[in-house]
Design a protein around this motif. Structure first.
Motif: not given
Length: 131
Positions: A42-58
């Protein structure tokens, strides 16, 4: 870092606390042998805005290696980031947490607290980290 009692499923379901930093990339590289043989990551991505961070290459790298992987995004709240990561990692069934450490200057994090201090103090599963 490891808790005093071993987990019988160690490495079968690692959780990666994603933040695109050199510290996390080094931790992921060190954890790669475990990640590519895990049953599920599981990769957890915490963001200030929804979908603001691109999908990690991992995400693509793990899928290309045949690993079942889930990307879980969440919007950061007023609650401490460390506590939010702990809650979500526990809900995901983590048996290992992979994370970068001390993204802010160590003195500032020591003085005011931060995710690294919180997770090291309260986690109940092993942590593979890198500074």
């Amino acid at each position: 870092m490891a808790p005093p009692t071993p987990l019988p499923t160690f490495g079968q379901h690692p959780v990666v606390a994603w933040q695109d930093t050199p510290n996390l990339i080094r931790a992921v590289n060190a954890a790669w042998p475990l990640l590519r043989t895990a049953r599920h990551v599981t990769i957890l991505v915490g963001e200030h805005q929804p979908n603001a961070v691109p999908d990690p290459a991992l995400l693509a790298q793990l899928r290309a290696s045949g690993v079942a992987v889930t990307l879980e995004r969440f919007v950061l709240t007023e609650q401490s980031v460390g506590e939010q990561i702990r809650t979500r990692a526990t809900q995901a069934g983590a048996d290992l947490l992979v994370m970068g450490a001390y993204g802010r200057p160590h003195f500032i994090e020591w003085l005011f607290g931060g995710p690294t201090v919180d997770l090291l103090a309260h986690a109940t599963w092993p942590i593979l980290t890198h500074h």
